[in-house]
Write a protein that holds these residues in place. Structure first.
Motif, PDB file in Angstrom:
ATOM      1  N   GLY A  96       0.820  -1.210   0.000  1.00  0.00           N
ATOM      2  CA  GLY A  96       0.000   0.000   0.000  1.00  0.00           C
ATOM      3  C   GLY A  96       0.853   1.259   0.000  1.00  0.00           C
ATOM      4  N   CYS A  97       2.009   1.187   0.648  1.00  0.00           N
ATOM      5  CA  CYS A  97       2.930   2.334   0.653  1.00  0.00           C
ATOM      6  C   CYS A  97       3.395   2.673  -0.759  1.00  0.00           C
ATOM      7  CB  CYS A  97       4.141   2.029   1.531  1.00  0.00           C
ATOM      8  SG  CYS A  97       3.799   2.034   3.307  1.00  0.00           S
ATOM      9  N   ILE A  98       3.538   1.654  -1.590  1.00  0.00           N
ATOM     10  CA  ILE A  98       3.961   1.900  -2.978  1.00  0.00           C
ATOM     11  C   ILE A  98       2.943   2.787  -3.680  1.00  0.00           C
ATOM     12  CG2 ILE A  98       4.549   0.843  -5.186  1.00  0.00           C
ATOM     13  CD1 ILE A  98       6.527   0.177  -2.953  1.00  0.00           C
ATOM     14  N   ASP A  99       1.665   2.446  -3.534  1.00  0.00           N
ATOM     15  CA  ASP A  99       0.617   3.259  -4.163  1.00  0.00           C
ATOM     16  C   ASP A  99       0.639   4.694  -3.643  1.00  0.00           C
ATOM     17  OD1 ASP A  99      -0.291   1.241  -5.756  1.00  0.00           O
ATOM     18  OD2 ASP A  99      -2.023   0.723  -4.519  1.00  0.00           O
ATOM     19  N   GLU A 100       0.806   4.838  -2.332  1.00  0.00           N
ATOM     20  CA  GLU A 100       0.826   6.180  -1.747  1.00  0.00           C
ATOM     21  C   GLU A 100       2.002   6.995  -2.284  1.00  0.00           C
ATOM     22  OE1 GLU A 100      -1.461   7.522   0.196  1.00  0.00           O
ATOM     23  OE2 GLU A 100      -2.655   5.687   0.275  1.00  0.00           O
TER      24      GLU A 100
ATOM     25  N   ALA B 207       1.875  10.381  -4.450  1.00  0.00           N
ATOM     26  CA  ALA B 207       2.596  11.570  -3.975  1.00  0.00           C
ATOM     27  C   ALA B 207       3.577  12.071  -5.029  1.00  0.00           C
ATOM     28  CB  ALA B 207       3.332  11.248  -2.680  1.00  0.00           C
ATOM     29  N   THR B 208       4.234  11.146  -5.707  1.00  0.00           N
ATOM     30  CA  THR B 208       5.203  11.525  -6.739  1.00  0.00           C
ATOM     31  C   THR B 208       4.518  12.251  -7.891  1.00  0.00           C
ATOM     32  OG1 THR B 208       6.613   9.632  -6.184  1.00  0.00           O
ATOM     33  CG2 THR B 208       6.928  10.633  -8.360  1.00  0.00           C
TER      34      THR B 208
ATOM     35  N   ALA C 140       0.090  14.922   2.040  1.00  0.00           N
ATOM     36  CA  ALA C 140      -0.906  14.063   2.687  1.00  0.00           C
ATOM     37  C   ALA C 140      -0.597  12.588   2.432  1.00  0.00           C
ATOM     38  CB  ALA C 140      -2.305  14.412   2.181  1.00  0.00           C
ATOM     39  N   HIS C 141      -0.202  12.260   1.214  1.00  0.00           N
ATOM     40  CA  HIS C 141       0.138  10.867   0.893  1.00  0.00           C
ATOM     41  C   HIS C 141       1.443  10.442   1.573  1.00  0.00           C
ATOM     42  CE1 HIS C 141      -3.013   9.954  -2.042  1.00  0.00           C
ATOM     43  NE2 HIS C 141      -2.910  11.216  -2.429  1.00  0.00           N
ATOM     44  N   ILE C 142       2.392  11.357   1.650  1.00  0.00           N
ATOM     45  CA  ILE C 142       3.655  11.041   2.323  1.00  0.00           C
ATOM     46  C   ILE C 142       3.400  10.764   3.799  1.00  0.00           C
ATOM     47  CG2 ILE C 142       5.902  11.974   3.008  1.00  0.00           C
ATOM     48  CD1 ILE C 142       5.851  13.599   0.364  1.00  0.00           C
TER      49      ILE C 142
END
Length: 341
Positions: free
Chosen positions: A141-145, A149-150, A163-165
């Motif tokens: 899930g962190c990959i998607d976030e 964010a990128t 917010a995503h970071i």
């Protein structure tokens, strides 16, 4: 279509109006095909026609048509927003990217791929106890976030990227807790909402990990990303002062991303930091499965890049802004010493 003549005009004027409308349409459609001189001429034509339209519109009585016309010429002047253009801007690569972002973007592509490579190995463990699926799910899930964010950071959506970071940092703390104390997974996956909120709030998780309840980075990202704070508003607005009338100030509110250079530098640094944190945690969680030499090579490279980026962009920014960068330098020194640099 924006009318260039007032209502009640003669038939000849109406015909002229339609001709001018067609001219505007043709110029806008073929503008990108023109050479520089032709574009300069087209710009003058645009400006003259818009001035003419404004004069006529402002002389009209208040009505829906007058308001629509005012929005149209304001749109042509860049004083109004167009949703289609805002969405289109998110679909194309931005032009004239900042050097700091180019470096951050390259880092993300390299090291986020390495995180995915290590996660792949964790899902293919054959001779070891598999990593809990909840932990793997959170890490993926962190990959998607980070991808979200990128993309947002690349288009200068500063608060949205933050917010995503922040979400990634919150997830990483939970992953670390679940890895150290798997019994908390059952609480987290349970139905006792009050207990979950009490025991697994971000500050409660940090406390269980033996850290301070208050995390300055998490707090900063909350203020500048997730929560509707005054800092959140400041990140999307500036105040202009009339030099002839210093007491006369104008607020400028942005839609379509931040226009401030330091926001891009901050978010770039946060993304590099966050990807590095994910890499560190994945390596630790999978230490019995992953190849230690490969992990150390990845970690050393990521930390070295983070230090260099911060020294190149964040330290000078702090100094130029009148801040004392010594604390930042001490932090980088600790990172360097802890990694044998």
């Amino acid at each position: 279509m924006l009318s260039l003549v007032p209502p009640g005009a003669s038939p000849d004027s109406v015909t002229l109006d339609k001709t001018l409308q067609h001219l505007l349409y043709w110029l806008s459609k073929h503008y990108d095909e023109m050479d520089h001189e032709a574009q300069k001429y087209a710009d003058k034509v645009f400006e003259s026609l818009i001035d003419l339209a404004e004069i006529n519109v402002e002389n009209l009585p208040d009505s829906p048509q007058r308001r629509r016309s005012r929005r149209l010429y304001s749109l042509a002047r860049g004083e109004h927003f167009n949703v289609r253009e805002l969405l289109r801007a998110l679909e194309v690569s931005p032009s004239g990217e900042h050097e700091a972002w180019k470096e951050a973007y390259e880092f993300i592509q390299i090291y986020l791929q390495r995180v995915l490579d290590l996660l792949f190995d964790l899902t293919r463990a054959e001779r070891h106890e598999p990593v809990d699926v909840s932990i793997l799910g959170l890490l993926f899930g962190c990959i998607d976030e980070i991808l979200a964010a990128t993309h947002l950071a690349r288009h200068n959506y500063y608060t949205q990227a933050n917010a995503h970071i922040r979400t990634v940092l919150e997830v990483l703390d939970k992953v670390e807790l679940f890895h150290n104390c798997p019994e908390w997974i059952e609480v987290w996956a349970g139905d006792d909402v009050k207990k979950i909120l009490k025991e697994l709030s971000p500050s409660a998780v940090r406390e269980k990990l033996g850290r301070e309840k208050f995390d300055p980075i998490y707090d900063f990202l909350s203020d500048h990303g997730t929560h509707a704070t005054f800092r959140w508003l400041q990140a999307r607005a500036v105040q202009r002062v009339n030099l002839q009338e210093p007491n006369r100030k104008t607020a400028v509110l942005w839609v379509g991303g931040s226009k401030l250079e330091h926001h891009l530098i901050w978010t770039s640094c946060f993304l590099i930091y966050t990807v590095t944190q994910v890499l560190l945690l994945v390596s630790r969680i999978g230490e019995e499965i992953l190849h230690p030499e490969e992990c150390m090579t990845y970690i050393t490279g990521a930390l070295d890049s983070f230090i260099k980026f911060t020294e190149k962009y964040m330290v000078p920014w702090a100094a130029d802004s009148g801040l004392n960068p010594d604390e930042l330098r001490r932090f980088l020194l600790e990172v360097r010493e802890n990694t044998g640099k």
